[in-house]
Design a protein around this motif. Structure first.
Motif, mmCIF file in Angstrom:
data_model
loop_
_atom_site.group_PDB
_atom_site.id
_atom_site.type_symbol
_atom_site.label_atom_id
_atom_site.label_comp_id
_atom_site.label_asym_id
_atom_site.label_seq_id
_atom_site.Cartn_x
_atom_site.Cartn_y
_atom_site.Cartn_z
ATOM 1 N N LEU A 28 0.862 -1.173 0.000
ATOM 2 C CA LEU A 28 0.000 0.000 0.000
ATOM 3 C C LEU A 28 0.901 1.225 0.000
ATOM 4 C CD1 LEU A 28 -2.979 0.867 0.250
ATOM 5 C CD2 LEU A 28 -2.716 0.705 2.733
ATOM 6 N N ASP A 29 0.582 2.222 -0.828
ATOM 7 C CA ASP A 29 1.430 3.411 -0.879
ATOM 8 C C ASP A 29 1.265 4.259 0.376
ATOM 9 O OD1 ASP A 29 -1.012 4.773 -1.354
ATOM 10 O OD2 ASP A 29 -0.078 6.135 -2.774
ATOM 11 N N CYS A 30 2.086 5.294 0.499
ATOM 12 C CA CYS A 30 2.137 6.111 1.711
ATOM 13 C C CYS A 30 0.836 6.851 2.011
ATOM 14 C CB CYS A 30 3.301 7.096 1.627
ATOM 15 S SG CYS A 30 3.182 8.219 0.216
ATOM 16 N N ASP A 31 0.020 7.096 0.996
ATOM 17 C CA ASP A 31 -1.268 7.767 1.202
ATOM 18 C C ASP A 31 -2.409 6.770 1.408
ATOM 19 O OD1 ASP A 31 -0.263 10.383 0.931
ATOM 20 O OD2 ASP A 31 -0.331 10.206 -1.254
ATOM 21 N N ALA A 32 -2.113 5.484 1.287
ATOM 22 C CA ALA A 32 -3.083 4.398 1.459
ATOM 23 C C ALA A 32 -4.196 4.441 0.413
ATOM 24 C CB ALA A 32 -3.666 4.400 2.873
ATOM 25 N N ASP A 33 -3.866 5.008 -0.785
ATOM 26 C CA ASP A 33 -4.897 5.093 -1.820
ATOM 27 C C ASP A 33 -4.511 4.404 -3.130
ATOM 28 O OD1 ASP A 33 -3.038 6.896 -2.814
ATOM 29 O OD2 ASP A 33 -4.403 8.598 -2.845
#
Length: 118
Positions: free
Chosen positions: A82-87
């Motif tokens: 999951l990327d750092c923005d969780a999107d």
């Protein structure tokens, strides 16, 4: 889209679009080649995490599809992040055959807008 068995701790972290989806980038695990972009809801992510095969949500057909079930061009899941923005999800896969529905290896070969390669 249906109910899901996705781990609630993972589900709580996801930032979804208005229609409940998260973009999922498929990348060849050993070369770093970006193959395609698909969409996952909680159930598609759950299936991907538990089966070892990429499952996506088809926005046009409004149904789940497992990459390769009809084409034979299977994506074997190696890791999911999951990327750092969780999107956005990054799914590293071992791609068998073409990743693109056009039959191309990747969905990003045909329409290059800028390239510094000579």
């Amino acid at each position: 889209m249906s109910t899901t068995s996705l781990d609630p701790a993972i589900a709580a972290r996801l930032k979804r679009s208005a229609d409940g989806l998260v973009p999922a980038i498929a990348q060849q695990y050993d070369t770093g080649e970006v193959l395609m972009l698909g969409w996952m809801d909680d159930e598609a992510l759950h299936r991907t995490l538990t089966t070892g095969r990429c499952t996506y949500w088809s926005r046009s057909r409004r149904e789940y599809w497992v990459k390769g079930d009809t084409s034979g061009h299977i994506q074997h899941v190696k890791s999911v992040a999951l990327d750092c923005d969780a999107d956005t999800l990054l799914v590293k896969v071992d791609q068998v055959g073409a990743a693109c529905h056009t039959g191309a290896r990747t969905c990003f070969d045909a329409d290059v807008l800028l390239s510094d390669a000579e």
